[in-house]
Design a protein around this motif. Structure first.
Motif, PDB file in Angstrom:
ATOM      1  N   LYS A   1      -6.202  55.028 -43.426  1.00  0.00           N
ATOM      2  CA  LYS A   1      -6.877  55.249 -44.964  1.00  0.00           C
ATOM      3  C   LYS A   1      -7.884  55.419 -45.034  1.00  0.00           C
ATOM      4  CE  LYS A   1      -9.880  52.378 -48.027  1.00  0.00           C
ATOM      5  NZ  LYS A   1      -9.653  53.213 -49.899  1.00  0.00           N
ATOM      6  N   LYS A   2      -8.239  55.773 -44.169  1.00  0.00           N
ATOM      7  CA  LYS A   2      -9.743  57.004 -43.721  1.00  0.00           C
ATOM      8  C   LYS A   2      -9.021  58.512 -43.745  1.00  0.00           C
ATOM      9  CE  LYS A   2     -12.148  54.283 -40.977  1.00  0.00           C
ATOM     10  NZ  LYS A   2     -13.234  54.192 -39.312  1.00  0.00           N
ATOM     11  N   ASN A   3      -8.189  58.945 -42.819  1.00  0.00           N
ATOM     12  CA  ASN A   3      -6.988  59.716 -42.806  1.00  0.00           C
ATOM     13  C   ASN A   3      -6.173  60.547 -43.678  1.00  0.00           C
ATOM     14  OD1 ASN A   3      -9.815  60.962 -41.279  1.00  0.00           O
ATOM     15  ND2 ASN A   3      -8.389  59.572 -40.130  1.00  0.00           N
ATOM     16  N   ALA A   4      -5.490  59.573 -43.871  1.00  0.00           N
ATOM     17  CA  ALA A   4      -4.283  60.272 -45.391  1.00  0.00           C
ATOM     18  C   ALA A   4      -4.626  58.718 -47.135  1.00  0.00           C
ATOM     19  CB  ALA A   4      -3.382  59.598 -44.274  1.00  0.00           C
ATOM     20  N   THR A   5      -4.301  57.853 -46.908  1.00  0.00           N
ATOM     21  CA  THR A   5      -3.781  56.955 -47.854  1.00  0.00           C
ATOM     22  C   THR A   5      -2.619  55.806 -47.716  1.00  0.00           C
ATOM     23  OG1 THR A   5      -3.155  56.826 -50.175  1.00  0.00           O
ATOM     24  CG2 THR A   5      -2.022  58.246 -49.103  1.00  0.00           C
ATOM     25  N   ILE A   6      -3.761  54.441 -48.101  1.00  0.00           N
ATOM     26  CA  ILE A   6      -2.552  53.161 -47.661  1.00  0.00           C
ATOM     27  C   ILE A   6      -1.777  53.614 -49.263  1.00  0.00           C
ATOM     28  CG2 ILE A   6      -3.041  52.623 -45.927  1.00  0.00           C
ATOM     29  CD1 ILE A   6      -5.528  50.971 -47.069  1.00  0.00           C
ATOM     30  N   SER A   7      -2.185  53.928 -50.278  1.00  0.00           N
ATOM     31  CA  SER A   7      -1.636  54.335 -51.758  1.00  0.00           C
ATOM     32  C   SER A   7      -0.181  54.552 -52.723  1.00  0.00           C
ATOM     33  CB  SER A   7      -2.914  54.427 -53.006  1.00  0.00           C
ATOM     34  OG  SER A   7      -2.213  54.509 -54.277  1.00  0.00           O
ATOM     35  N   ALA A   8       0.676  53.974 -52.482  1.00  0.00           N
ATOM     36  CA  ALA A   8       1.976  54.555 -52.818  1.00  0.00           C
ATOM     37  C   ALA A   8       1.882  55.241 -53.775  1.00  0.00           C
ATOM     38  CB  ALA A   8       3.066  53.440 -53.183  1.00  0.00           C
ATOM     39  N   ALA A   9       1.117  55.205 -54.785  1.00  0.00           N
ATOM     40  CA  ALA A   9       0.786  55.991 -55.780  1.00  0.00           C
ATOM     41  C   ALA A   9       0.525  57.286 -55.292  1.00  0.00           C
ATOM     42  CB  ALA A   9       0.141  55.663 -56.999  1.00  0.00           C
ATOM     43  N   MET A  10      -0.074  57.644 -54.477  1.00  0.00           N
ATOM     44  CA  MET A  10      -1.538  58.492 -54.106  1.00  0.00           C
ATOM     45  C   MET A  10       0.175  59.060 -52.447  1.00  0.00           C
ATOM     46  SD  MET A  10      -3.540  61.193 -53.868  1.00  0.00           S
ATOM     47  CE  MET A  10      -4.632  60.282 -55.471  1.00  0.00           C
ATOM     48  N   GLY A  11       0.995  58.152 -52.076  1.00  0.00           N
ATOM     49  CA  GLY A  11       1.337  59.182 -50.788  1.00  0.00           C
ATOM     50  C   GLY A  11       2.889  58.733 -50.740  1.00  0.00           C
ATOM     51  N   GLY A  12       3.373  57.396 -51.527  1.00  0.00           N
ATOM     52  CA  GLY A  12       5.016  57.731 -51.779  1.00  0.00           C
ATOM     53  C   GLY A  12       4.710  55.956 -50.727  1.00  0.00           C
ATOM     54  N   CYS A  13       5.906  55.686 -50.231  1.00  0.00           N
ATOM     55  CA  CYS A  13       5.979  54.343 -49.460  1.00  0.00           C
ATOM     56  C   CYS A  13       5.622  54.628 -48.221  1.00  0.00           C
ATOM     57  CB  CYS A  13       7.719  53.738 -49.582  1.00  0.00           C
ATOM     58  SG  CYS A  13       7.569  51.865 -49.343  1.00  0.00           S
ATOM     59  N   GLN A  14       5.346  55.558 -47.472  1.00  0.00           N
ATOM     60  CA  GLN A  14       4.810  56.060 -46.430  1.00  0.00           C
ATOM     61  C   GLN A  14       3.664  55.148 -46.047  1.00  0.00           C
ATOM     62  OE1 GLN A  14       4.953  60.054 -45.251  1.00  0.00           O
ATOM     63  NE2 GLN A  14       4.181  60.930 -47.194  1.00  0.00           N
ATOM     64  N   ALA A  15       3.004  55.367 -47.386  1.00  0.00           N
ATOM     65  CA  ALA A  15       1.626  55.338 -47.551  1.00  0.00           C
ATOM     66  C   ALA A  15       1.582  54.148 -47.174  1.00  0.00           C
ATOM     67  CB  ALA A  15       1.200  55.787 -48.496  1.00  0.00           C
ATOM     68  N   GLU A  16       2.477  52.873 -47.240  1.00  0.00           N
ATOM     69  CA  GLU A  16       3.286  51.239 -47.314  1.00  0.00           C
ATOM     70  C   GLU A  16       3.752  50.623 -46.149  1.00  0.00           C
ATOM     71  OE1 GLU A  16       2.539  49.087 -51.175  1.00  0.00           O
ATOM     72  OE2 GLU A  16       2.065  51.343 -52.366  1.00  0.00           O
ATOM     73  N   ILE A  17       4.919  51.205 -46.673  1.00  0.00           N
ATOM     74  CA  ILE A  17       6.086  50.579 -45.547  1.00  0.00           C
ATOM     75  C   ILE A  17       5.431  50.698 -43.816  1.00  0.00           C
ATOM     76  CG2 ILE A  17       8.225  49.919 -44.632  1.00  0.00           C
ATOM     77  CD1 ILE A  17       7.557  48.356 -46.194  1.00  0.00           C
ATOM     78  N   GLY A  18       5.256  52.490 -44.448  1.00  0.00           N
ATOM     79  CA  GLY A  18       5.331  53.477 -42.861  1.00  0.00           C
ATOM     80  C   GLY A  18       3.538  52.610 -42.091  1.00  0.00           C
TER      81      GLY A  18
ATOM     82  N   GLU B   1       6.255  58.296 -37.220  1.00  0.00           N
ATOM     83  CA  GLU B   1       6.785  58.917 -37.840  1.00  0.00           C
ATOM     84  C   GLU B   1       8.627  59.123 -37.819  1.00  0.00           C
ATOM     85  OE1 GLU B   1       9.484  61.940 -34.027  1.00  0.00           O
ATOM     86  OE2 GLU B   1       7.188  60.447 -33.724  1.00  0.00           O
ATOM     87  N   HIS B   2       8.817  57.581 -38.065  1.00  0.00           N
ATOM     88  CA  HIS B   2      10.525  57.557 -38.826  1.00  0.00           C
ATOM     89  C   HIS B   2      10.218  57.337 -40.092  1.00  0.00           C
ATOM     90  CE1 HIS B   2      11.403  59.182 -34.842  1.00  0.00           C
ATOM     91  NE2 HIS B   2      11.402  58.639 -33.886  1.00  0.00           N
ATOM     92  N   HIS B   3       9.171  56.846 -40.606  1.00  0.00           N
ATOM     93  CA  HIS B   3       9.291  56.625 -42.134  1.00  0.00           C
ATOM     94  C   HIS B   3       8.615  58.060 -43.059  1.00  0.00           C
ATOM     95  CE1 HIS B   3       8.792  52.131 -40.812  1.00  0.00           C
ATOM     96  NE2 HIS B   3       9.034  52.131 -41.461  1.00  0.00           N
ATOM     97  N   LEU B   4       8.340  58.939 -42.265  1.00  0.00           N
ATOM     98  CA  LEU B   4       7.390  60.173 -42.961  1.00  0.00           C
ATOM     99  C   LEU B   4       8.516  60.799 -44.661  1.00  0.00           C
ATOM    100  CD1 LEU B   4       6.772  62.545 -40.491  1.00  0.00           C
ATOM    101  CD2 LEU B   4       5.183  61.201 -41.889  1.00  0.00           C
ATOM    102  N   GLY B   5       8.296  60.864 -44.885  1.00  0.00           N
ATOM    103  CA  GLY B   5       8.598  61.136 -46.732  1.00  0.00           C
ATOM    104  C   GLY B   5       9.361  60.279 -47.380  1.00  0.00           C
ATOM    105  N   LEU B   6       9.191  58.885 -46.796  1.00  0.00           N
ATOM    106  CA  LEU B   6       9.531  57.444 -47.411  1.00  0.00           C
ATOM    107  C   LEU B   6       8.828  57.218 -49.431  1.00  0.00           C
ATOM    108  CD1 LEU B   6      11.429  55.044 -46.866  1.00  0.00           C
ATOM    109  CD2 LEU B   6       9.807  54.167 -47.058  1.00  0.00           C
ATOM    110  N   THR B   7       9.601  57.477 -49.945  1.00  0.00           N
ATOM    111  CA  THR B   7       9.548  56.945 -51.977  1.00  0.00           C
ATOM    112  C   THR B   7       8.680  56.059 -52.113  1.00  0.00           C
ATOM    113  OG1 THR B   7      11.826  57.242 -52.500  1.00  0.00           O
ATOM    114  CG2 THR B   7      10.851  60.070 -52.030  1.00  0.00           C
ATOM    115  N   CYS B   8       8.615  56.282 -52.639  1.00  0.00           N
ATOM    116  CA  CYS B   8       8.729  54.848 -53.339  1.00  0.00           C
ATOM    117  C   CYS B   8       8.768  55.415 -54.891  1.00  0.00           C
ATOM    118  CB  CYS B   8       6.824  54.209 -53.631  1.00  0.00           C
ATOM    119  SG  CYS B   8       6.598  52.867 -54.982  1.00  0.00           S
ATOM    120  N   ASP B   9      10.522  54.074 -55.493  1.00  0.00           N
ATOM    121  CA  ASP B   9      10.739  54.542 -56.347  1.00  0.00           C
ATOM    122  C   ASP B   9      11.411  53.324 -56.821  1.00  0.00           C
ATOM    123  OD1 ASP B   9      12.470  54.116 -54.424  1.00  0.00           O
ATOM    124  OD2 ASP B   9      14.215  56.135 -54.736  1.00  0.00           O
TER     125      ASP B   9
END
Length: 472
Positions: A342-359, A389-397
């Motif tokens: 939350k502090k250093n990246a994001t937990i919002s899929a609208a900002m970072g894709g699903c890597q920010a949520e499921i990841g 590491e194994h969720h990097l790049g996961l999209t939210c679609d």
């Protein structure tokens, strides 16, 4: 940097989306408080709400409009009878009246007083909204809000709305801080440090009770999910599957309540295949509840709300880590890992894709499980790093903007990866790791910034457009 309690990351919520449902609901409630602070509800003649960007584009599927109306109507998502939501919304639309703040009836026409603006995005964040109150004397009060993930809201003027800045005794804003302070204090367990820091908000006894209340809500949510069949709302005609899996795994065993059901799960035949099926069942149960406006545990978001419950339930049913202390330590560690993202990246899929949520949820669960399975501080950090590491790049679609496809199944995958990451970390020497947790968090953020907006919860790319789903 402001400290964040673990119970701001893991908390009671309502489906289907933390950023698209809980965030707008929190914003509407905050706007009511601002009106009361600046003027009074009795002076309001009309109120307007406009959603922009991702909130507008997937708003109907996420219930964003519903959340906005209920928030303005004075409802609380932590206490509202979820079975009455449709009835309340139908009344607002039919009567064209909203009970502002639960105090004053004013005209409210859907499509005029509430608008989903799909043509415009606000600069500060993709999840933007603007509230406007028009008073009887003709003056106006306008406030922008942004739903920044996990139900958190902000404005351009304030990074967080109506929150008191808290600085813990041992501020942990990076993974390296946790290692440093644990070493300084001679602590052998990650959770020991987090328990100390949580005293900035409440006593250790209160922290323990809050964690156990989270567990109680998790069990209730899973139990509801494994006992409910039918079709999920929204038009995709997605069939609930958790109940069917539960029934097949238990066979002819019967139960009357949560405790009897849980004991049947524990006593069920254990083998690799069955345990995997149970993990999937737990995750599906939660996210099917989430998809139907059920009460769930946001951890760290609603779209990813099934991962931590599935992994924690797995630990309680299929490992020896079954004490209340294990539950508390799991949640403290998982929540603290969530604060780092939350502090250093994001937990919002609208900002970072699903890597920010499921990841993120997978990293949280992996860390929590490693902690209670006896992992060292370094192994806990390593497990979180491996999972992300194994969720990097996961999209939210999401198809049709609904938190259903691929969201529901994706939670089962996140849970499985979390358990795998924990097992790998427990058999590894963290001093030989090539990538640190802080490095993977930074990489995730850079990936988020590089990702096309089409894959950030807009339903404009990926599965959302590749799959032809007829309008209902």
């Amino acid at each position: 940097m402001e400290s964040i309690s673990v119970f701001e990351i893991i908390k009671v919520g309502i489906g289907p989306s933390s950023s698209h449902t809980m965030g707008p609901w929190n914003a509407a409630s905050a706007f009511i408080r601002i009106i009361k602070r600046e003027r009074s509800i009795s002076e309001v003649k009309e109120v307007f709400l406009e959603f922009f960007g991702s909130l507008a584009k997937t708003g109907i599927g996420h219930g964003t409009d519903i959340a906005g109306m209920l928030g303005l109507n004075g409802e609380d998502f932590t206490t509202i009878n979820t079975s009455k939501i449709d009835e309340k919304i139908e009344k607002i639309k039919k009567d064209q009246i909203i009970h502002l703040g639960g105090e004053k009836e004013i005209p409210f026409i859907y499509g005029y007083h509430l608008v989903l603006n799909m043509q415009k995005s606000l600069d500060f964040h993709p999840n933007g909204m603007i509230f406007k109150a028009v008073f009887e004397d003709g003056t106006e009060l306008v406030q922008d809000f942004y739903s920044v993930g996990g139900g958190f809201i902000a404005s351009q003027e304030k990074n967080s709305i109506e929150k008191h800045c808290v600085r813990t005794l041992y501020p942990c804003h990076h993974g390296s801080d946790i290692v440093k302070y644990c070493d300084k204090l001679g602590l052998k367990k990650f959770s020991d440090l987090i328990m100390i820091n949580e005293e900035s908000w409440r006593t250790p006894e209160e922290t323990r009770l809050q964690a156990l209340n989270i567990w109680k809500n998790i069990k209730e949510c899973i139990y509801k999910g494994v006992n409910k069949e039918g079709i999920l709302p929204g038009g995709l005609n997605v069939t609930r599957r958790a109940a069917g899996i539960n029934r097949k795994l238990l066979g002819d065993k019967v139960y009357k309540n949560i405790d009897e059901w849980f004991q049947q799960v524990v006593d069920a035949e254990e083998n690799f295949t069955n345990i995997n099926k149970w993990i999937a069942c737990f995750a599906l149960a939660v996210n099917e509840e989430n998809a139907s406006f059920g009460r769930i545990i946001t951890a760290p978001t609603n779209g990813a709300s099934g991962v931590i419950p599935a992994v924690l339930m797995y630990s309680q049913a299929f490992t020896e880590c079954i004490s209340e202390d294990d539950i508390v330590r799991f949640l403290l560690v998982a929540g603290e890992i969530g604060t780092l993202f939350k502090k250093n990246a994001t937990i919002s899929a609208a900002m970072g894709g699903c890597q920010a949520e499921i990841g993120v949820s997978s990293a949280m669960a992996a860390a929590g499980l490693t902690e209670i399975l006896g992992g060292s501080i370094g192994q806990v950090m390593m497990a979180a790093e491996i999972a992300m590491e194994h969720h990097l790049g996961l999209t939210c679609d999401p198809i049709k903007g609904l938190v259903q496809i691929p969201c529901i199944e994706r939670n089962t995958m996140g849970a499985m990866k979390a358990i795998t990451a924990a097992n790998i970390a427990l058999e590894s020497d963290p001093t030989k790791a090539k990538v640190t947790l802080d490095e993977v968090i930074q990489t995730m953020w850079e990936t988020a910034l590089s990702m096309s907006d089409r894959f950030k919860e807009t339903s404009e790319g990926g599965l959302a457009i590749a799959v032809n789903v007829p309008e209902c």
